[in-house]
Write a protein that holds these residues in place. Structure first.
Motif, short mmCIF file in Angstrom:
data_model
loop_
_atom_site.label_atom_id
_atom_site.label_comp_id
_atom_site.label_asym_id
_atom_site.label_seq_id
_atom_site.Cartn_x
_atom_site.Cartn_y
_atom_site.Cartn_z
N UNK A 42 81.65 -56.05 -32.97
CA UNK A 42 82.04 -56.04 -31.30
C UNK A 42 81.50 -54.62 -31.11
N UNK A 43 80.96 -53.69 -31.41
CA UNK A 43 80.19 -52.94 -30.92
C UNK A 43 78.90 -52.99 -31.11
N UNK A 44 78.58 -53.76 -32.06
CA UNK A 44 76.91 -54.01 -33.06
C UNK A 44 76.42 -55.82 -33.13
N UNK A 45 76.70 -56.90 -31.98
CA UNK A 45 77.10 -58.37 -32.32
C UNK A 45 75.59 -58.09 -33.34
N UNK A 46 75.72 -59.55 -34.28
CA UNK A 46 74.18 -59.38 -34.50
C UNK A 46 73.46 -61.02 -33.94
N UNK A 47 72.47 -60.46 -34.21
CA UNK A 47 71.59 -60.09 -36.23
C UNK A 47 71.79 -57.88 -35.18
N UNK A 48 71.94 -57.31 -36.07
CA UNK A 48 71.59 -56.11 -36.31
C UNK A 48 70.04 -56.08 -37.68
N UNK A 49 69.16 -55.40 -36.60
CA UNK A 49 68.61 -55.12 -38.06
C UNK A 49 68.86 -53.39 -37.82
N UNK A 50 68.80 -52.31 -39.71
CA UNK A 50 69.58 -51.48 -39.85
C UNK A 50 68.04 -50.75 -40.35
N UNK A 51 68.51 -49.77 -40.18
CA UNK A 51 66.66 -48.61 -40.59
C UNK A 51 67.04 -47.79 -41.64
N UNK A 52 66.70 -47.52 -42.87
CA UNK A 52 67.36 -47.11 -43.29
C UNK A 52 66.41 -45.59 -44.43
N UNK A 53 66.24 -44.70 -43.74
CA UNK A 53 64.80 -43.52 -44.34
C UNK A 53 65.47 -43.20 -45.52
N UNK A 54 65.31 -43.56 -46.90
CA UNK A 54 65.20 -43.01 -48.05
C UNK A 54 65.11 -41.64 -48.57
N UNK A 55 65.31 -40.97 -49.83
CA UNK A 55 64.99 -39.94 -50.09
C UNK A 55 63.01 -39.77 -51.01
N UNK A 56 62.26 -38.88 -50.01
CA UNK A 56 61.36 -38.71 -50.11
C UNK A 56 60.75 -38.08 -50.85
#
Length: 151
Positions: A42-56
């Motif tokens: 209800x806050x982030x309607x689909x479609x959603x692209x999630x950006x997930x930076x990891x441990x470098x």
């Protein structure tokens, strides 16, 4: 406080993904979030692209340079319909790879796709198709100074 080079790169990639003008399967203007996969529809309607930076990882190179390799996972979540899920997932993967590579900032030494693919909904209640595209982003900073690019 100023942003680190890592943060500057993440922000540039997010902006590039937001402004990528060739999404066809995902949607013309998907919602972009950063750092989380679980969200309230209800806050982030689909479609959603999630950006997930990891441990470098960082490696010391010659002349006081640190070569940093940052993994970034890009997830796209869309409502699953009656369409051919495999075809939709593969098309989304292609769009994610193309959008990401078009979003890499100029100060990055190298960026490349490392793998990904669709994760198919299972069970009658599962209605979200998630597709992953993983990348490595390599950039250089002065050794011991994450705020300055190497010269």
């Amino acid at each position: 406080m100023a942003d680190t080079i890592r943060e500057t790169n993440i922000k540039a990639i997010k902006t590039g993904l937001e402004n990528f003008g060739s999404y066809e399967v995902i949607a013309p203007s998907p919602t972009l979030v950063r750092g989380f996969l679980v969200f309230d529809a209800s806050v982030y309607p689909l479609p959603v692209i999630s950006i997930m930076p990891g441990v470098e990882d960082a490696e010391r190179e010659e002349y006081g340079v640190s070569a940093n390799t940052m993994p970034i996972d890009i997830w796209c979540s869309i409502m699953a319909g009656q369409e051919e899920m495999s075809e939709i997932g593969e098309a989304i993967l292609g769009e994610l790879v193309r959008a990401f590579m078009a979003s890499v900032p100029e100060n990055v030494r190298d960026a490349f796709y490392t793998g990904g693919g669709p994760s198919y909904p299972d069970g009658i209640a599962q209605k979200v198709l998630m597709t992953l595209a993983s990348f490595n982003v390599v950039y250089e900073t002065d050794l011991g100074d994450p705020y300055n690019l190497s010269a």
